[in-house]
Scaffold this motif. Structure first.
Motif, PDB file in Angstrom:
ATOM      1  N   ASN A  37       8.052   0.955 -11.501  1.00  0.00           N
ATOM      2  CA  ASN A  37       8.112   2.178 -12.302  1.00  0.00           C
ATOM      3  C   ASN A  37       6.928   2.230 -13.253  1.00  0.00           C
ATOM      4  OD1 ASN A  37       8.976   0.098 -13.900  1.00  0.00           O
ATOM      5  ND2 ASN A  37      11.057   0.874 -14.167  1.00  0.00           N
ATOM      6  N   CYS A  38       6.692   3.420 -13.801  1.00  0.00           N
ATOM      7  CA  CYS A  38       5.571   3.590 -14.726  1.00  0.00           C
ATOM      8  C   CYS A  38       5.841   2.772 -15.982  1.00  0.00           C
ATOM      9  CB  CYS A  38       5.420   5.067 -15.076  1.00  0.00           C
ATOM     10  SG  CYS A  38       4.315   5.343 -16.472  1.00  0.00           S
ATOM     11  N   PRO A  39       4.893   1.932 -16.420  1.00  0.00           N
ATOM     12  CA  PRO A  39       5.134   1.115 -17.609  1.00  0.00           C
ATOM     13  C   PRO A  39       5.268   1.972 -18.873  1.00  0.00           C
ATOM     14  CG  PRO A  39       2.892   0.772 -16.747  1.00  0.00           C
ATOM     15  CD  PRO A  39       3.608   1.652 -15.781  1.00  0.00           C
ATOM     16  N   ASN A  40       4.793   3.216 -18.840  1.00  0.00           N
ATOM     17  CA  ASN A  40       4.872   4.075 -20.021  1.00  0.00           C
ATOM     18  C   ASN A  40       6.163   4.894 -20.042  1.00  0.00           C
ATOM     19  OD1 ASN A  40       3.706   5.326 -22.434  1.00  0.00           O
ATOM     20  ND2 ASN A  40       3.621   7.170 -21.157  1.00  0.00           N
ATOM     21  N   CYS A  41       6.407   5.717 -19.009  1.00  0.00           N
ATOM     22  CA  CYS A  41       7.563   6.619 -19.037  1.00  0.00           C
ATOM     23  C   CYS A  41       8.755   6.069 -18.248  1.00  0.00           C
ATOM     24  CB  CYS A  41       7.181   7.998 -18.504  1.00  0.00           C
ATOM     25  SG  CYS A  41       6.773   8.020 -16.741  1.00  0.00           S
ATOM     26  N   ASN A  42       8.544   4.902 -17.577  1.00  0.00           N
ATOM     27  CA  ASN A  42       9.638   4.262 -16.835  1.00  0.00           C
ATOM     28  C   ASN A  42      10.126   5.036 -15.620  1.00  0.00           C
ATOM     29  OD1 ASN A  42      10.200   1.671 -17.677  1.00  0.00           O
ATOM     30  ND2 ASN A  42      11.238   2.389 -19.530  1.00  0.00           N
ATOM     31  N   LYS A  62      -4.042   8.827 -13.397  1.00  0.00           N
ATOM     32  CA  LYS A  62      -2.983   9.120 -14.376  1.00  0.00           C
ATOM     33  C   LYS A  62      -1.621   9.119 -13.704  1.00  0.00           C
ATOM     34  CE  LYS A  62      -5.811  12.038 -17.377  1.00  0.00           C
ATOM     35  NZ  LYS A  62      -6.696  12.984 -16.662  1.00  0.00           N
ATOM     36  N   CYS A  63      -0.578   8.750 -14.504  1.00  0.00           N
ATOM     37  CA  CYS A  63       0.793   8.780 -13.990  1.00  0.00           C
ATOM     38  C   CYS A  63       1.164  10.230 -13.642  1.00  0.00           C
ATOM     39  CB  CYS A  63       1.748   8.219 -15.040  1.00  0.00           C
ATOM     40  SG  CYS A  63       3.494   8.504 -14.657  1.00  0.00           S
ATOM     41  N   ARG A  64       1.781  10.430 -12.477  1.00  0.00           N
ATOM     42  CA  ARG A  64       2.161  11.770 -12.024  1.00  0.00           C
ATOM     43  C   ARG A  64       3.183  12.412 -12.977  1.00  0.00           C
ATOM     44  NH1 ARG A  64       2.581  13.457  -6.648  1.00  0.00           N
ATOM     45  NH2 ARG A  64       2.509  11.322  -5.902  1.00  0.00           N
ATOM     46  N   TYR A  65       3.977  11.582 -13.650  1.00  0.00           N
ATOM     47  CA  TYR A  65       5.108  12.108 -14.418  1.00  0.00           C
ATOM     48  C   TYR A  65       4.774  12.300 -15.899  1.00  0.00           C
ATOM     49  CZ  TYR A  65       6.876  10.383 -10.050  1.00  0.00           C
ATOM     50  OH  TYR A  65       7.030  10.146  -8.716  1.00  0.00           O
ATOM     51  N   CYS A  66       4.045  11.342 -16.502  1.00  0.00           N
ATOM     52  CA  CYS A  66       3.774  11.462 -17.946  1.00  0.00           C
ATOM     53  C   CYS A  66       2.282  11.574 -18.250  1.00  0.00           C
ATOM     54  CB  CYS A  66       4.374  10.277 -18.702  1.00  0.00           C
ATOM     55  SG  CYS A  66       3.540   8.715 -18.365  1.00  0.00           S
ATOM     56  N   ARG A  67       1.427  11.532 -17.216  1.00  0.00           N
ATOM     57  CA  ARG A  67      -0.020  11.705 -17.363  1.00  0.00           C
ATOM     58  C   ARG A  67      -0.706  10.591 -18.153  1.00  0.00           C
ATOM     59  NH1 ARG A  67      -0.780  14.097 -13.358  1.00  0.00           N
ATOM     60  NH2 ARG A  67      -2.886  14.635 -13.992  1.00  0.00           N
ATOM     61  N   VAL A  68       0.002   9.495 -18.440  1.00  0.00           N
ATOM     62  CA  VAL A  68      -0.671   8.404 -19.155  1.00  0.00           C
ATOM     63  C   VAL A  68      -1.642   7.739 -18.178  1.00  0.00           C
ATOM     64  CG1 VAL A  68       0.808   6.388 -18.665  1.00  0.00           C
ATOM     65  CG2 VAL A  68      -0.241   6.636 -20.912  1.00  0.00           C
ATOM     66  N   LYS A  69      -2.732   7.179 -18.732  1.00  0.00           N
ATOM     67  CA  LYS A  69      -3.770   6.582 -17.907  1.00  0.00           C
ATOM     68  C   LYS A  69      -3.243   5.324 -17.184  1.00  0.00           C
ATOM     69  CE  LYS A  69      -8.710   5.775 -18.605  1.00  0.00           C
ATOM     70  NZ  LYS A  69      -8.829   4.333 -18.395  1.00  0.00           N
TER      71      LYS A  69
END
Ligand SMILES: [Zn+2]
Length: 248
Positions: A37-42, A62-69
């Motif tokens: 999972n994304c380490p930022n938005c999980n 970028k993450c598809r869900y939260c756009r974090v790098k």
């Protein structure tokens, strides 16, 4: 050609798995669970987010869900795994020797992936590999077993001495890694691996310092240079030696 392409793609997928292995072992987490999972938005990552290199490019990092790098270390790890294994496979060929060759290459790639993240080379990877390499060298190799065992001892003792002299410039992880390298390569090529690694490390280190990309005294992970030096020595060591002798 088709077989090579297939091998390269499989190695990319393996590289994507090694990224996860490196990150989770550094955090002392289970490698198998939970799913990525994304380490930022999980947000749980779908198959489309996990295509090696391509997902990173299409998502523009970028993450598809939260756009974090997303760290460029992900595609780097995939390409490093694929290119290292591919070069080794191309030069060793489909021989029994490919078994120890692939084992040491995987250990080196994982060492790079943990070393550039946390300046650590993990025993939990190196020590089992050392054991497997010792068993493999009982059956596989152009030299008798004692030759490879001697290689392991040379690698271990040499790095231990460097660690003592440099007072912490080399960690325990490097020492055990060089024991494994020694069993895979035997004593001569292990020495050459260290010479090549130090040479490439010195050249790249100077360039990084002159261009200001790293500050003086800032530690640089030595793992990438150990990988280059070891694969270089393993595949081309005797040619490099002949060339060097020919210079004089
Ligand atoms: Zn996210």
């Amino acid at each position: 050609m088709l077989l090579s392409a297939y091998f390269f793609i499989m190695a990319l997928v393996l590289g994507s798995f090694f990224n996860v292995v490196a990150i989770r072992l550094l955090k002392k987490q289970s490698v198998a669970f939970p799913p990525s999972n994304c380490p930022n938005c999980n947000h749980k990552l779908s198959a489309l987010d996990l295509v090696p290199v391509l997902s990173y490019l299409f998502l523009k990092g970028k993450c598809r869900y939260c756009r974090v790098k997303i760290s460029p270390l992900y595609p780097f790890g995939e390409l490093l795994t694929a290119s290292s294994l591919f070069v080794v496979y191309k030069f060793v060929g489909f021989e029994l020797e490919l078994i120890p060759a692939v084992i040491i290459t995987i250990v080196l790639v994982l060492a790079v992936l943990t070393d550039i993240r946390e300046q650590l080379i993990l025993d939990i990877i190196t020590l089992p590999a050392l054991g497997i390499l010792l068993i493999a060298r009982l059956f596989i190799g152009t030299e008798p077993f004692w030759f490879y065992l001697l290689g392991g001892i040379v690698g271990f003792v040499l790095l231990l001495l460097i660690a003592i002299v440099s007072r912490g410039g080399m960690g325990g992880g490097d020492i055990k890694l060089y024991a494994a390298i020694g069993v895979a390569l035997g004593p001569w090529l292990t020495l050459m691996s260290l010479v090549l690694a130090s040479f490439v490390g010195a050249v790249v280190g100077s360039i990084l310092m002159v261009t200001g990309l790293v500050k003086r005294k800032q530690p640089i992970a030595f793992g990438p240079f150990i990988l280059i030096g070891t694969i270089g020595a393993y595949l081309f060591g005797y040619e490099i030696w002949d060339w060097y002798i020919g210079l004089w």
